[in-house]
Design a protein around this motif. Structure first.
Motif, mmCIF file in Angstrom:
data_model
loop_
_atom_site.group_PDB
_atom_site.id
_atom_site.type_symbol
_atom_site.label_atom_id
_atom_site.label_comp_id
_atom_site.label_asym_id
_atom_site.label_seq_id
_atom_site.Cartn_x
_atom_site.Cartn_y
_atom_site.Cartn_z
ATOM 1 N N PHE A 75 -37.078 11.098 75.687
ATOM 2 C CA PHE A 75 -37.144 10.721 76.296
ATOM 3 C C PHE A 75 -35.668 10.233 76.431
ATOM 4 O O PHE A 75 -35.283 9.540 77.880
ATOM 5 N N ALA A 76 -34.793 9.992 75.230
ATOM 6 C CA ALA A 76 -32.945 9.724 75.602
ATOM 7 C C ALA A 76 -32.614 10.968 76.577
ATOM 8 O O ALA A 76 -31.939 10.575 77.831
ATOM 9 N N ALA A 77 -33.576 12.364 76.542
ATOM 10 C CA ALA A 77 -32.667 13.393 77.572
ATOM 11 C C ALA A 77 -32.643 12.670 79.015
ATOM 12 O O ALA A 77 -32.395 13.410 79.834
ATOM 13 N N ARG A 78 -33.381 11.649 79.331
ATOM 14 C CA ARG A 78 -33.812 11.542 81.035
ATOM 15 C C ARG A 78 -33.465 10.851 81.180
ATOM 16 O O ARG A 78 -32.746 9.981 82.797
ATOM 17 N N PHE A 79 -32.313 10.163 80.201
ATOM 18 C CA PHE A 79 -30.371 9.067 80.476
ATOM 19 C C PHE A 79 -29.762 10.407 80.719
ATOM 20 O O PHE A 79 -28.547 9.449 81.786
ATOM 21 N N GLY A 80 -29.883 11.060 80.273
ATOM 22 C CA GLY A 80 -28.597 12.030 81.131
ATOM 23 C C GLY A 80 -28.256 13.014 79.868
ATOM 24 O O GLY A 80 -29.110 12.726 78.418
ATOM 25 N N ALA A 81 -26.770 13.801 79.372
ATOM 26 C CA ALA A 81 -26.050 14.581 78.045
ATOM 27 C C ALA A 81 -26.578 13.974 77.309
ATOM 28 O O ALA A 81 -26.408 11.913 77.443
ATOM 29 N N ILE A 82 -26.603 14.160 76.187
ATOM 30 C CA ILE A 82 -26.896 13.690 74.364
ATOM 31 C C ILE A 82 -25.869 13.648 73.742
ATOM 32 O O ILE A 82 -25.171 15.202 74.131
ATOM 33 N N GLU A 83 -25.137 12.784 73.596
ATOM 34 C CA GLU A 83 -24.125 12.902 73.150
ATOM 35 C C GLU A 83 -23.902 13.473 71.504
ATOM 36 O O GLU A 83 -24.999 13.007 70.589
ATOM 37 N N GLN A 84 -23.456 14.324 70.837
ATOM 38 C CA GLN A 84 -23.165 14.277 69.057
ATOM 39 C C GLN A 84 -21.742 13.374 69.191
ATOM 40 O O GLN A 84 -21.316 12.707 69.036
ATOM 41 N N LEU A 85 -23.132 12.972 68.053
ATOM 42 C CA LEU A 85 -21.946 11.772 67.224
ATOM 43 C C LEU A 85 -21.618 11.258 66.011
ATOM 44 O O LEU A 85 -20.826 10.508 65.173
ATOM 45 N N SER A 86 -21.921 12.642 65.259
ATOM 46 C CA SER A 86 -21.314 13.034 64.106
ATOM 47 C C SER A 86 -21.474 14.775 63.925
ATOM 48 O O SER A 86 -22.363 15.499 64.424
ATOM 49 N N PRO A 87 -21.062 15.400 62.873
ATOM 50 C CA PRO A 87 -20.625 16.874 62.852
ATOM 51 C C PRO A 87 -22.072 17.563 62.496
ATOM 52 O O PRO A 87 -22.289 18.630 62.417
ATOM 53 N N ARG A 88 -22.264 16.401 61.387
ATOM 54 C CA ARG A 88 -23.957 16.955 61.270
ATOM 55 C C ARG A 88 -24.865 16.774 62.417
ATOM 56 O O ARG A 88 -25.957 17.541 61.567
ATOM 57 N N GLN A 89 -25.055 16.682 63.284
ATOM 58 C CA GLN A 89 -26.208 16.135 64.365
ATOM 59 C C GLN A 89 -26.298 17.301 64.607
ATOM 60 O O GLN A 89 -25.522 18.202 64.877
ATOM 61 N N THR A 90 -27.530 17.966 64.681
ATOM 62 C CA THR A 90 -28.107 19.312 65.638
ATOM 63 C C THR A 90 -28.739 19.039 66.666
ATOM 64 O O THR A 90 -29.281 20.203 66.984
ATOM 65 N N GLY A 91 -29.671 17.600 66.644
ATOM 66 C CA GLY A 91 -30.438 17.659 67.516
ATOM 67 C C GLY A 91 -30.094 16.224 68.754
ATOM 68 O O GLY A 91 -28.734 15.734 68.719
ATOM 69 N N ALA A 92 -30.633 16.057 69.222
ATOM 70 C CA ALA A 92 -30.721 14.578 69.995
ATOM 71 C C ALA A 92 -30.664 13.380 68.946
ATOM 72 O O ALA A 92 -30.208 12.414 69.863
ATOM 73 N N ASN A 93 -31.610 13.622 68.022
ATOM 74 C CA ASN A 93 -31.504 12.306 67.045
ATOM 75 C C ASN A 93 -30.452 12.371 66.024
ATOM 76 O O ASN A 93 -29.829 13.063 65.995
ATOM 77 N N VAL A 94 -29.720 11.455 65.518
ATOM 78 C CA VAL A 94 -29.131 10.628 64.288
ATOM 79 C C VAL A 94 -29.487 10.294 63.555
ATOM 80 O O VAL A 94 -30.294 9.158 64.023
ATOM 81 N N ALA A 95 -29.670 10.680 61.962
ATOM 82 C CA ALA A 95 -30.040 9.957 61.187
ATOM 83 C C ALA A 95 -29.245 8.381 60.920
ATOM 84 O O ALA A 95 -28.120 9.056 60.791
#
Length: 79
Positions: A55-75
């Motif tokens: 769903f988020a990808a429909r808005f555009g490219a997913i930004e990496q917000l954390s070096p530990r982020q491995t996909g579209a989601n950030v815990a």
């Protein structure tokens, strides 16, 4: 899809929609509402990580917000 404006400066509540089964026509209408209201509240959506990422990808490219982020989601946690 039912859209109810929020009694505030901006925003609307969108009901009668299942983001997991959103086709192109539904997405186009939802995006149009997003452009009109600026903020959409989508209650009752129970998306797993994969569905939320899609769903988020429909808005555009997913930004990496954390070096530990491995996909579209950030815990996010307060622990």
């Amino acid at each position: 899809m039912h859209v109810t404006p929020i009694d505030a400066t901006l925003g609307a509540v969108v009901t009668d929609i299942d983001l997991r089964e959103l086709d192109q026509s539904g997405w186009s209408e939802l995006y149009r509402q997003f452009l009109e209201y600026g903020v959409l509240v989508l209650p009752g959506q129970h998306l797993d990580g994969e569905a939320q990422g899609a769903f988020a990808a429909r808005f555009g490219a997913i930004e990496q917000l954390s070096p530990r982020q491995t996909g579209a989601n950030v815990a996010i946690s307060n622990r």
